[in-house]
Design a protein around this motif. Structure first.
Motif, PDB file in Angstrom:
ATOM      1  N   ARG A  13       0.410  -1.486  -0.213  1.00  0.00           N
ATOM      2  CA  ARG A  13       0.340  -0.023   0.259  1.00  0.00           C
ATOM      3  C   ARG A  13       0.861   1.108  -0.310  1.00  0.00           C
ATOM      4  O   ARG A  13       0.300   1.942  -0.616  1.00  0.00           O
ATOM      5  CB  ARG A  13      -0.905   0.159   1.415  1.00  0.00           C
ATOM      6  CG  ARG A  13      -2.150  -0.616   0.930  1.00  0.00           C
ATOM      7  CD  ARG A  13      -3.163   0.433   1.552  1.00  0.00           C
ATOM      8  NE  ARG A  13      -3.096  -0.203   3.642  1.00  0.00           N
ATOM      9  CZ  ARG A  13      -3.015  -1.942   3.347  1.00  0.00           C
ATOM     10  NH1 ARG A  13      -4.185  -2.374   2.493  1.00  0.00           N
ATOM     11  NH2 ARG A  13      -3.293  -2.330   4.633  1.00  0.00           N
ATOM     12  N   GLY A  14       1.472   1.190   0.904  1.00  0.00           N
ATOM     13  CA  GLY A  14       2.745   2.065   1.094  1.00  0.00           C
ATOM     14  C   GLY A  14       3.451   2.892  -0.339  1.00  0.00           C
ATOM     15  O   GLY A  14       4.326   4.103  -0.324  1.00  0.00           O
ATOM     16  N   ASN A  15       3.924   2.153  -1.368  1.00  0.00           N
ATOM     17  CA  ASN A  15       4.645   2.195  -2.555  1.00  0.00           C
ATOM     18  C   ASN A  15       4.239   2.697  -3.532  1.00  0.00           C
ATOM     19  O   ASN A  15       3.421   2.042  -3.661  1.00  0.00           O
ATOM     20  CB  ASN A  15       5.385   0.318  -2.303  1.00  0.00           C
ATOM     21  CG  ASN A  15       6.601   0.711  -3.798  1.00  0.00           C
ATOM     22  OD1 ASN A  15       6.032   0.741  -5.084  1.00  0.00           O
ATOM     23  ND2 ASN A  15       7.492  -0.010  -2.715  1.00  0.00           N
ATOM     24  N   THR A  16       4.632   3.498  -4.240  1.00  0.00           N
ATOM     25  CA  THR A  16       3.805   4.249  -5.461  1.00  0.00           C
ATOM     26  C   THR A  16       3.437   3.111  -6.240  1.00  0.00           C
ATOM     27  O   THR A  16       2.636   2.787  -7.287  1.00  0.00           O
ATOM     28  CB  THR A  16       4.163   5.573  -5.951  1.00  0.00           C
ATOM     29  OG1 THR A  16       4.400   6.201  -4.735  1.00  0.00           O
ATOM     30  CG2 THR A  16       3.608   5.977  -6.793  1.00  0.00           C
ATOM     31  N   ARG A  17       4.985   2.870  -6.391  1.00  0.00           N
ATOM     32  CA  ARG A  17       4.981   2.264  -7.492  1.00  0.00           C
ATOM     33  C   ARG A  17       3.725   0.658  -7.819  1.00  0.00           C
ATOM     34  O   ARG A  17       3.228   0.325  -8.565  1.00  0.00           O
ATOM     35  CB  ARG A  17       6.707   1.053  -7.775  1.00  0.00           C
ATOM     36  CG  ARG A  17       7.180   0.666  -8.418  1.00  0.00           C
ATOM     37  CD  ARG A  17       8.264  -0.451  -8.324  1.00  0.00           C
ATOM     38  NE  ARG A  17       8.953  -0.851 -10.324  1.00  0.00           N
ATOM     39  CZ  ARG A  17       8.417  -2.410  -9.208  1.00  0.00           C
ATOM     40  NH1 ARG A  17       8.045  -2.439  -8.492  1.00  0.00           N
ATOM     41  NH2 ARG A  17       8.558  -3.473 -10.632  1.00  0.00           N
ATOM     42  N   VAL A  47      -2.579  10.607  -9.491  1.00  0.00           N
ATOM     43  CA  VAL A  47      -1.157  11.343  -9.463  1.00  0.00           C
ATOM     44  C   VAL A  47      -1.680  11.792 -11.089  1.00  0.00           C
ATOM     45  O   VAL A  47      -2.422  11.697 -12.133  1.00  0.00           O
ATOM     46  CB  VAL A  47      -0.371  10.358  -9.492  1.00  0.00           C
ATOM     47  CG1 VAL A  47      -0.394   9.958  -8.061  1.00  0.00           C
ATOM     48  CG2 VAL A  47      -0.522   9.379 -10.656  1.00  0.00           C
ATOM     49  N   THR A  48      -0.534  12.496 -11.254  1.00  0.00           N
ATOM     50  CA  THR A  48      -0.023  13.392 -12.871  1.00  0.00           C
ATOM     51  C   THR A  48       0.817  12.444 -13.693  1.00  0.00           C
ATOM     52  O   THR A  48       1.112  11.429 -13.554  1.00  0.00           O
ATOM     53  CB  THR A  48       0.897  14.468 -12.595  1.00  0.00           C
ATOM     54  OG1 THR A  48       2.025  13.827 -12.252  1.00  0.00           O
ATOM     55  CG2 THR A  48      -0.406  15.372 -11.809  1.00  0.00           C
ATOM     56  N   LYS A  49       0.169  12.080 -15.227  1.00  0.00           N
ATOM     57  CA  LYS A  49       0.637  11.440 -16.231  1.00  0.00           C
ATOM     58  C   LYS A  49       2.170  11.180 -15.798  1.00  0.00           C
ATOM     59  O   LYS A  49       3.099   9.578 -15.789  1.00  0.00           O
ATOM     60  CB  LYS A  49      -0.019  11.620 -17.068  1.00  0.00           C
ATOM     61  CG  LYS A  49       0.502  10.492 -18.292  1.00  0.00           C
ATOM     62  CD  LYS A  49      -0.478  10.203 -19.780  1.00  0.00           C
ATOM     63  CE  LYS A  49       0.450   9.331 -20.533  1.00  0.00           C
ATOM     64  NZ  LYS A  49      -0.355  10.007 -22.118  1.00  0.00           N
ATOM     65  N   ALA A  50       2.927  12.075 -15.318  1.00  0.00           N
ATOM     66  CA  ALA A  50       3.747  11.809 -15.258  1.00  0.00           C
ATOM     67  C   ALA A  50       4.812  11.403 -14.016  1.00  0.00           C
ATOM     68  O   ALA A  50       5.386  10.974 -14.554  1.00  0.00           O
ATOM     69  CB  ALA A  50       4.783  13.827 -15.271  1.00  0.00           C
ATOM     70  N   ALA A  51       4.036  12.238 -12.528  1.00  0.00           N
ATOM     71  CA  ALA A  51       4.665  10.829 -12.217  1.00  0.00           C
ATOM     72  C   ALA A  51       4.697   9.492 -12.003  1.00  0.00           C
ATOM     73  O   ALA A  51       5.013   8.453 -11.839  1.00  0.00           O
ATOM     74  CB  ALA A  51       3.760  11.201 -10.390  1.00  0.00           C
ATOM     75  N   LEU A  52       3.475   8.594 -13.072  1.00  0.00           N
ATOM     76  CA  LEU A  52       2.973   7.484 -13.553  1.00  0.00           C
ATOM     77  C   LEU A  52       4.584   7.522 -14.168  1.00  0.00           C
ATOM     78  O   LEU A  52       5.183   6.042 -14.153  1.00  0.00           O
ATOM     79  CB  LEU A  52       1.712   7.661 -14.044  1.00  0.00           C
ATOM     80  CG  LEU A  52       1.714   5.842 -14.555  1.00  0.00           C
ATOM     81  CD1 LEU A  52       1.099   5.142 -13.466  1.00  0.00           C
ATOM     82  CD2 LEU A  52       0.305   6.084 -15.923  1.00  0.00           C
ATOM     83  N   TYR A  53       4.814   8.328 -15.355  1.00  0.00           N
ATOM     84  CA  TYR A  53       6.013   7.347 -15.951  1.00  0.00           C
ATOM     85  C   TYR A  53       6.973   8.080 -15.480  1.00  0.00           C
ATOM     86  O   TYR A  53       7.864   7.839 -16.143  1.00  0.00           O
ATOM     87  CB  TYR A  53       5.450   9.601 -16.924  1.00  0.00           C
ATOM     88  CG  TYR A  53       6.194   8.713 -19.053  1.00  0.00           C
ATOM     89  CD1 TYR A  53       5.385   7.619 -19.215  1.00  0.00           C
ATOM     90  CD2 TYR A  53       7.617   9.076 -19.279  1.00  0.00           C
ATOM     91  CE1 TYR A  53       5.657   7.665 -20.205  1.00  0.00           C
ATOM     92  CE2 TYR A  53       7.338   8.575 -20.296  1.00  0.00           C
ATOM     93  CZ  TYR A  53       6.888   8.083 -21.087  1.00  0.00           C
ATOM     94  OH  TYR A  53       6.790   7.357 -22.784  1.00  0.00           O
ATOM     95  N   TYR A  54       7.182   8.456 -14.537  1.00  0.00           N
ATOM     96  CA  TYR A  54       8.420   8.292 -13.939  1.00  0.00           C
ATOM     97  C   TYR A  54       8.383   6.244 -13.361  1.00  0.00           C
ATOM     98  O   TYR A  54       9.706   6.313 -13.949  1.00  0.00           O
ATOM     99  CB  TYR A  54       8.179   8.924 -12.285  1.00  0.00           C
ATOM    100  CG  TYR A  54       9.344   8.712 -11.491  1.00  0.00           C
ATOM    101  CD1 TYR A  54      10.790   8.688 -11.957  1.00  0.00           C
ATOM    102  CD2 TYR A  54       9.423   8.060 -10.465  1.00  0.00           C
ATOM    103  CE1 TYR A  54      11.865   9.040 -11.156  1.00  0.00           C
ATOM    104  CE2 TYR A  54      10.662   7.730  -9.470  1.00  0.00           C
ATOM    105  CZ  TYR A  54      11.791   8.575  -9.842  1.00  0.00           C
ATOM    106  OH  TYR A  54      12.861   8.264  -9.198  1.00  0.00           O
TER     107      TYR A  54
END
Length: 195
Positions: A13-17, A47-54
């Motif tokens: 849960r805590g981890n964005t990836r 989240v933004t698409k950029a954040a996902l893209y990271y």
């Protein structure tokens, strides 16, 4: 600290990836892999698409990473199994642990079941086949006769089928898991007596 299972859930849960992976697989299940875009995954995550893209450039990367993460425990189990004596106790242990791994990976296996064309394109199918061969090797005695080899392979298939076929049966998921495990264990025990 509770059991490792709770630990994994918390970490996921805590981890964005991992949140991206979890939301992606939810969306793939709801509307299909082809129809889901990275943008929709980002929107549901807020989240933004950029954040996902990271983290991920493509949907393929998400599914392949999810596959690698969720089947790593199968790899670990195979490694462990290779170092154990071929006793009945070891085999029971392997089947029990495999049952737990499959329970954690259920969303992924459902995805694979429902998106077979995609799975073939993404080389996941190949990786999965190799994992299955590894499982087979630690559960079948080298000199087992054909009937007992079939029993062992059937035990693995029983556990896979348990995830899909039994969804429609009445009953508590945990009860069903135990029932499936019992049948798989019986098959392994019979196969072992044969040797």
């Amino acid at each position: 600290m509770g059991g490792t299972m709770d630990g994994t859930k918390q970490r996921r849960r805590g981890n964005t990836r991992q949140r991206i992976q979890d939301v992606a697989i939810e969306l793939f299940a709801e509307q299909g892999y082809e129809k889901t875009s990275l943008r929709e995954i980002a929107e549901r995550l807020e989240v933004t698409k950029a954040a996902l893209y990271y983290h991920f450039k493509t949907k393929e990367e998400i599914i392949v990473s999810l596959f690698e993460d969720l089947t790593q425990p199968i790899e670990d189990l195979i490694e462990w199994g290779r170092q154990q004596p071929h006793t009945l106790e070891t085999k029971h242990d392997i089947v029990r642990r495999y049952s737990e791994v499959l329970t954690d990976a259920a969303p992924l296996f459902r995805f694979m079941q429902e998106n077979q064309a995609t799975v073939r394109e993404l080389s996941i199918g190949e990786m999965f086949k190799n994992r299955m061969l590894g499982m087979r090797d630690i559960i079948i005695d080298p000199d087992a006769d054909l009937v007992d080899q079939v029993r062992c392979i059937s035990a693995l298939f029983t556990m896979h089928a348990g995830m899909f076929v039994l969804k429609d049966l009445e009953g508590d998921p945990e009860e069903k898991r135990k029932a499936v495990l019992e049948v798989a264990t019986d098959l392994i025990t019979q196969a072992h007596k044969g040797s």
